[in-house]
Design a protein around this motif. Structure first.
Motif, PDB file in Angstrom:
ATOM      1  N   THR A   1       5.545  -4.125   0.732  1.00  0.00           N
ATOM      2  CA  THR A   1       6.380  -3.640   1.830  1.00  0.00           C
ATOM      3  C   THR A   1       7.639  -2.991   1.272  1.00  0.00           C
ATOM      4  O   THR A   1       8.176  -3.411   0.249  1.00  0.00           O
TER       5      THR A   1
ATOM      6  N   THR B   1      -4.012  -5.393   0.876  1.00  0.00           N
ATOM      7  CA  THR B   1      -5.318  -5.245   0.248  1.00  0.00           C
ATOM      8  C   THR B   1      -5.911  -6.622   0.000  1.00  0.00           C
ATOM      9  O   THR B   1      -5.226  -7.513  -0.507  1.00  0.00           O
TER      10      THR B   1
ATOM     11  N   ALA C   1      -5.972   0.617  -4.081  1.00  0.00           N
ATOM     12  CA  ALA C   1      -4.722  -0.129  -4.220  1.00  0.00           C
ATOM     13  C   ALA C   1      -3.957   0.440  -5.414  1.00  0.00           C
ATOM     14  O   ALA C   1      -4.377   0.283  -6.569  1.00  0.00           O
TER      15      ALA C   1
ATOM     16  N   GLN D   1      -0.148   6.903   0.581  1.00  0.00           N
ATOM     17  CA  GLN D   1      -0.624   6.245   1.794  1.00  0.00           C
ATOM     18  C   GLN D   1      -1.992   6.749   2.231  1.00  0.00           C
ATOM     19  O   GLN D   1      -2.607   6.162   3.122  1.00  0.00           O
TER      20      GLN D   1
ATOM     21  N   ASN E   1       1.586  -2.302   3.217  1.00  0.00           N
ATOM     22  CA  ASN E   1       0.191  -2.157   2.787  1.00  0.00           C
ATOM     23  C   ASN E   1      -0.374  -3.531   2.445  1.00  0.00           C
ATOM     24  O   ASN E   1       0.298  -4.358   1.820  1.00  0.00           O
TER      25      ASN E   1
ATOM     26  N   ARG F   1       7.177   0.968   5.052  1.00  0.00           N
ATOM     27  CA  ARG F   1       5.764   0.987   4.696  1.00  0.00           C
ATOM     28  C   ARG F   1       5.311  -0.448   4.472  1.00  0.00           C
ATOM     29  O   ARG F   1       6.046  -1.267   3.901  1.00  0.00           O
TER      30      ARG F   1
ATOM     31  N   LYS G   1      -3.135   0.592   5.081  1.00  0.00           N
ATOM     32  CA  LYS G   1      -1.885   1.210   4.670  1.00  0.00           C
ATOM     33  C   LYS G   1      -1.210   1.746   5.912  1.00  0.00           C
ATOM     34  O   LYS G   1      -1.831   2.467   6.707  1.00  0.00           O
ATOM     35  N   SER G   2       0.069   1.405   6.074  1.00  0.00           N
ATOM     36  CA  SER G   2       0.752   1.775   7.312  1.00  0.00           C
ATOM     37  C   SER G   2       2.168   2.245   7.017  1.00  0.00           C
ATOM     38  O   SER G   2       2.860   1.710   6.154  1.00  0.00           O
TER      39      SER G   2
END
Length: 851
Positions: free
Chosen positions: A680, A644, A62, A57, A642, A640, A631-632
């Motif tokens: 995810t 991109t 990516a 993270q 993300n 999670r 990114k989270s």
């Protein structure tokens, strides 16, 4: 970045889908707001994508990472299955697995079938570069992790990563205690797979060893009944062995030595006949099989998994040894050295005209060996790739850890030796006369002035000696506690020496046609010479000077016969990356940047490479890539997400195309890939995990991708015809949805689990050319479009809570979707088309044990 309305619509729709998918996790958070139990939190994933260990993270690229447990649950036991767990990755094989395998990321990859081409997606095994996709096809056994790095990665990963990199690491020896594992699987098509390994300390905490291996076999799922005997293809028969030693000398550093050996003998891949030449009625009149040797055609051939091929063998073996030394040089620097040597070799013989007629055979096949006077060596259709690599890195941190710096040196030396032979059989002239000209008469025999082509052959040799040298640096500047800036540079110098020499041959029909050219109708004289002088069996101009010097200045010979070469390719490039990342919160990071990537050019190692004086070299491929993302980590670590967004502009894109007569390698001035990726993962409950990953990639040739004026001396019709089309095997949208349920039962003494995984893709092109070879005609080629499809995989298991044993039942592609990898033009058969298929439904049982 160029985004049109279609891109915006798809992006907004996907973000909405992401929000919907996350909503159960939101509800779960609200329901458990006062729950202090952290069992639902996702574990941290550590990657080495920046050549340093860091949380996935936190790295500003990516990247996806897959643990052995994840791969086991999805039934991923080799690289070919990896696309079922990540939508950005695609792999397909055609003709032979060793030479015809293509890896793609975001729809971008380099088509195989020519040993001179290196992959746009580089594969690294324990830090060692594997120079061809076929070398990476061994069993994935005793793994630590697989990382998929998307987009060009050239500043840190030594070579040819213009589309991305696959970084595979295996488990190290255990210096503290003994551990072992064994897995056994049995399934339909008589599939059997066994994996086992153990690790043990020799000197506690100082010296340990690890040994592992795998064996896999399966009957072929394609059957051929048109030849003299039944032949199954797309089978599996391979094994892998690996041994390691790890020495920990404390302050003097650690040394890891790895040796591996793999061997296989598989028949991959036969093709299914898709559409026939309009001249099929001429076969019966010519005294041949009235079906032209192709009784099994679409749709029955596809549905019944039936082919018309016969006699095929593609054994290969490889071994390698590598050493890695790591030592601390004090408080400010660490040193890493990785040196490796690899040897890969394969052989091929096959009757590969894809029909039941005796047209031609490749290599020392039974048909060729049965011909009188044929001096065939069993190894006359073989290739060997020997590679040694050396990498030295220094890295550390200074200025109170505000600068994380890395400097490195990389060198590789690669030697390729390949020999190719092809022999014309007794139905070559009559079959090609019927299939290509629609003539019941044997026109090719008449064109050759009665010279029979049966037994005509050529044995050709190709070599390439390549050296790559680079120096590189990769530095992370902590501008503030939240803002990091990354600068990476690599200077690459490439040199390759390539040769093509004809070793032996017999060319009666070709010489007869050249001598009879004055008596052939003008419109047919070119095709007559091109077919009787089939480029893979024709004499080179060098050979012609010895066996028929009177034909040496014949314009037809100069324009159509292969020419030997001995030349050098040189190139150098500065590869660089500029990236920034900003931590909005401890759990949310923004990142973005620009990368200039590079993939070396080289030689088309094929007999047709220098026909008519063409340059056998192709240019290096370069890419300018923009990438932005977020990114989270959400819901107190239980999810999670993300995202991109990317745009890749590729210049001198390398393309290999089979025209039905010859392989052509050329550069297209521009190719583009624009899109986004969403990843995810959510721990919905203590027992239920959900992942939803999506990739949208508009991988395409722009309308002006190449020179479009036929009057331009650099005009290339094959390249120009690609303009406005999609890249091969690059669906616009791919989604992967996975659900895993795992729960203790019987008072926690046992575990049960179930996993469902579905991969959906939109339609994609499966051949190199999107239409007939005519700039004014956009008619798609027959069988070119693979329709949208969804592949469902299921797995369920029961085992002990301590993980010592587990029994699983599984099915892959359980709805039996029959999809194609590649569509192509059948050799020497006018517009007839064939297709290579992906695996049908498979199912079985797996038993695992750990101790």
């Amino acid at each position: 970045m160029r985004f049109n309305k279609r891109h915006q619509t798809v992006l907004l729709g996907s973000v909405a889908a992401l929000a919907i998918a996350a909503s159960p996790a939101v509800a779960q958070e609200e329901a458990a707001a006062s729950d202090e139990d952290s069992s639902r939190r996702l574990g941290e994933i550590t990657v080495t994508a920046t050549r340093r260990e860091a949380s996935i993270q936190d790295v500003p690229i990516a990247v996806s990472a897959f643990s052995p447990e994840t791969l086991d649950r999805q039934g991923v036991f080799d690289v070919t299955n990896l696309q079922s767990v990540t939508p950005s990755f695609n792999i397909n094989s055609s003709d032979t697995a060793t030479g015809g395998t293509t890896l793609r990321i975001r729809g971008v990859g380099t088509t195989g079938n020519n040993i001179g081409l290196e992959s746009s997606v580089a594969v690294f095994l324990d830090g060692v570069y594997l120079s061809r996709p076929g070398i990476a096809l061994g069993e994935l056994v005793d793994l630590e992790q697989i990382e998929l790095l998307r987009g060009p990665q050239g500043t840190l990963f030594g070579r040819n990563t213009s589309a991305g990199a696959l970084n595979i690491t295996t488990r190290k020896p255990n210096l503290e205690g003994f551990d072992a594992f064994a897995n056994a699987t049995y399934g339909n098509f008589d599939f059997a797979n066994v994996q086992a390994g153990f690790s043990a300390p020799i000197i506690q905490d100082v010296l340990g060893v690890r040994f592992s291996g795998a064996y896999s076999r399966r009957d072929g799922f394609l059957s051929s009944l048109s030849g003299p005997s039944s032949n199954d293809s797309n089978d599996r028969d391979r094994y892998t062995l690996r041994g390691q030693a790890l020495l920990d000398l404390d302050q003097l550093g650690t040394f890891r030595l790895i040796g591996d050996y793999a061997e296989a003998n598989e028949q991959c891949c036969f093709a299914v006949f898709f559409s026939e030449t309009p001249n099929v009625g001429a076969f019966a009149a010519a005294g041949l099989d009235p079906t032209g040797g192709a009784p099994f055609q679409e749709p029955d051939a596809r549905n019944d998994l039936q082919t018309n091929s016969d006699n095929f063998s593609n054994p290969f073996q490889q071994w390698g040894i590598s050493g890695e030394y790591n030592v601390s040089l004090g408080d400010y620097a660490d040193l890493t050295y990785i040196g490796a040597y690899r040897d890969f070799s394969d052989e091929t013989f096959r009757n590969t005209d894809y029909v039941g007629l005796n047209i031609f055979t490749v290599g020392a096949s039974p048909e060729a060996q049965a011909l009188p006077g044929q001096p065939f060596d069993p190894n006359n259709n073989s290739s060997t790739i020997e590679t040694q690599t050396h990498e030295l890195r220094l890295n550390g941190s200074i200025f109170q850890d505000r600068l994380d710096w890395l400097l490195g040196f990389y060198y590789s030396d690669e030697s390729i030796d390949a020999a190719g032979s092809l022999t014309l059989l007794d139905e070559f002239q009559s079959g090609v006369s019927a299939g290509a000209f629609g003539s019941p008469a044997n026109l090719l025999l008449a064109f050759a002035n009665g010279e029979d082509a049966t037994g005509d052959f050529a044995t050709n040799a190709f070599t390439q000696e390549g050296e790559s040298f680079s120096i590189f640096t990769h530095n992370v500047f902590a501008i503030t506690d939240k803002l990091d800036f990354t600068v990476g540079l690599r200077y690459v110098d490439e040199t390759k020496d390539g040769t093509f020499t004809q070793l032996d041959g017999n060319h009666d029909a070709c010489l007869g046609t050249l001598g009879n050219a004055a008596n052939i109708p003008g419109a047919l004289v070119g095709p007559a010479v091109a077919l009787n002088c089939f480029v893979f069996t024709a004499p080179t101009l060098t050979s012609l000077a010895t066996i028929a010097p009177e034909q040496l200045m014949n314009p037809l010979a100069l324009g159509l016969l292969p020419q030997e070469f001995d030349d050098t390719f040189k190139d150098d490039e500065l590869v660089y990356t500029l990236k920034a990342s900003y931590s909005l919160t401890p759990d949310v990071t923004l990142f973005g940047g620009f990368t200039h990537g590079f993939k070396s050019g080289g030689f088309n190692l094929d007999a047709s490479a220098a026909v008519a004086g063409a340059d056998p070299r192709f240019n290096s491929e370069e890419v300018d890539a923009w990438e932005f993302g977020i990114k989270s980590t959400l819901f107190d670590g239980r999810a999670r997400a993300n995202l991109t967004v990317f745009h890749q502009d590729i210049t001198d894109f390398q393309v290999l195309e089979f025209t039905g007569v010859q392989f052509q390698t050329f550069n297209v001035e521009q190719a583009l890939a624009t899109g986004f990726e969403i990843e995810t993962l959510a721990q919905i409950t203590d027992f239920l995990t959900l992942n939803l990953d999506m990739t949208y990639s508009d991988a395409r040739y722009p309308e002006d991708c190449s020179i479009l004026d036929p009057a331009d001396p650099n005009f290339n019709l094959n390249a120009a015809n690609l303009c406005g089309g999609d890249l091969t095997n690059a669906p616009e949208f791919v989604g992967v949805l996975g659900v895993t349920y795992e729960q203790p039962v019987f008072d926690g003494r046992f575990n049960i689990f179930g996993n469902a995984n579905v991969r959906f893709e939109t339609e994609r092109r499966t051949s190199t050319q999107p239409s007939v070879l005519d700039l004014a005609d956009d008619t798609p080629l027959p069988g070119d479009i693979q329709d949208e499809n969804a592949i469902l995989n299921l797995r369920a298991g029961f085992g002990s809570a301590d993980g010592r044993w587990q029994v699983e039942v599984w099915g892959r592609n359980v709805t039996d979707q029959i999809t194609r990898n590649v569509a192509f033009t059948i050799p020497l058969r006018d517009t007839a088309r064939g297709q290579f298929l992906q695996d049908p439904r498979t199912y079985g049982v797996t038993v695992r044990t750990r101790f």
